[in-house]
Design a protein around this motif. Structure first.
Motif, PDB file in Angstrom:
ATOM      1  N   ILE A  79       0.854  -1.180   0.000  1.00  0.00           N
ATOM      2  CA  ILE A  79       0.000   0.000   0.000  1.00  0.00           C
ATOM      3  C   ILE A  79       0.893   1.234   0.000  1.00  0.00           C
ATOM      4  CG2 ILE A  79      -1.910  -1.151   1.212  1.00  0.00           C
ATOM      5  CD1 ILE A  79      -0.999   0.200   3.778  1.00  0.00           C
ATOM      6  N   SER A  80       0.282   2.420  -0.089  1.00  0.00           N
ATOM      7  CA  SER A  80       1.055   3.660  -0.015  1.00  0.00           C
ATOM      8  C   SER A  80       1.171   4.103   1.441  1.00  0.00           C
ATOM      9  CB  SER A  80       0.366   4.757  -0.835  1.00  0.00           C
ATOM     10  OG  SER A  80      -0.879   5.091  -0.263  1.00  0.00           O
ATOM     11  N   GLN A  83      -1.969   5.502   3.075  1.00  0.00           N
ATOM     12  CA  GLN A  83      -2.970   4.494   3.418  1.00  0.00           C
ATOM     13  C   GLN A  83      -2.730   3.889   4.803  1.00  0.00           C
ATOM     14  OE1 GLN A  83      -2.566   2.407  -0.537  1.00  0.00           O
ATOM     15  NE2 GLN A  83      -4.749   2.081  -0.233  1.00  0.00           N
ATOM     16  N   THR A  86      -4.955   6.498   6.790  1.00  0.00           N
ATOM     17  CA  THR A  86      -6.346   6.761   6.433  1.00  0.00           C
ATOM     18  C   THR A  86      -7.051   5.453   6.095  1.00  0.00           C
ATOM     19  OG1 THR A  86      -5.644   7.150   4.144  1.00  0.00           O
ATOM     20  CG2 THR A  86      -5.913   9.074   5.556  1.00  0.00           C
ATOM     21  N   ALA A  88      -9.291   2.669   4.251  1.00  0.00           N
ATOM     22  CA  ALA A  88      -9.637   2.382   2.865  1.00  0.00           C
ATOM     23  C   ALA A  88     -11.119   2.669   2.667  1.00  0.00           C
ATOM     24  CB  ALA A  88      -9.331   0.928   2.534  1.00  0.00           C
ATOM     25  N   GLU A  92     -10.785  -3.094   4.310  1.00  0.00           N
ATOM     26  CA  GLU A  92      -9.648  -3.915   3.925  1.00  0.00           C
ATOM     27  C   GLU A  92     -10.110  -5.336   3.582  1.00  0.00           C
ATOM     28  OE1 GLU A  92      -6.666  -2.870   3.435  1.00  0.00           O
ATOM     29  OE2 GLU A  92      -7.199  -0.853   4.068  1.00  0.00           O
TER      30      GLU A  92
END
Length: 206
Positions: A79-80, A83, A86, A88, A92
């Protein structure tokens, strides 16, 4: 590089506009992401290239990770970095999975159908899959329409069947044919082949 402020995260949008967003509890977020994948601490630490003890301290809120550690965590989880802070938009993915070996499903027998319920080990499913042997040969075998909540999909596995629905003409289906319909509409299925036909049924539960 120093530690990350875990209370706020500055995001840079396209065009250079910045937005400071309130963030989640990083410790809980990392733990949630790891468990959603069904990973142990050891596996997650290995994926991220971190020591197990380091990941454990992050998950327990005992240390604030550096930017490098956050980048490794994000890469390991695929993921970034934002992320990590914050939620999703659609939640998830879970690690839920079950396998039902041939002929091991839970059986339920009626005068018209013989059901083999599949994926019985999972609770709170959003769909109900089952294999069915179609014993009925006449519409009258049912004593009325079958109705229930949800939508339904059926795929003919063997033999031939006739699908009766409340608002449509009856349709004949053979091996490989399928149908999808609103299960609140009255429906019945009979076998038109010499032997009992078999179908795969999937019913939505939401």
């Amino acid at each position: 590089m120093g530690e990350i402020d875990q209370t706020r995260l500055r995001l840079v949008r396209e065009g250079g506009e910045t937005h400071v967003a309130e963030t989640l509890d990083l410790a809980a977020r990392v733990r949630e992401l790891r468990k959603a994948r069904g990973w142990t601490l050891e596996r997650a630490a290995k994926q991220a290239g971190l020591a197990r003890s380091t990941l454990s301290k992050i998950e327990n809120g005992q240390m604030s990770p550096t930017w490098d550690a956050l980048k490794k965590l994000a890469d390991g989880l695929a993921i970034s970095v934002p992320q990590l802070f914050t939620p999703a938009p659609h939640g998830e993915p879970s690690a839920r999975m079950t396998v039902t070996r041939a002929q091991t499903g839970t059986r339920q027998v009626t005068t018209t159908y013989e059901h083999e319920l599949l994926a019985g080990a999972l609770t709170h499913k959003q769909m109900l899959p089952y294999r069915a042997r179609i014993r009925a040969r006449r519409f009258e075998d049912f004593g009325g329409w079958v109705r229930h909540d949800g939508e339904e999909f059926l795929l003919v596995l063997t033999g031939m069947v006739r699908l009766f629905t409340e608002f449509h003409e009856a349709v004949d289906l053979r091996r490989g044919d399928s149908a999808y319909y609103d299960a609140r509409m009255g429906h019945n299925l009979i076998s038109t082949s010499e032997d009992d036909a078999t179908v795969l049924w999937v019913t939505s539960l939401v």
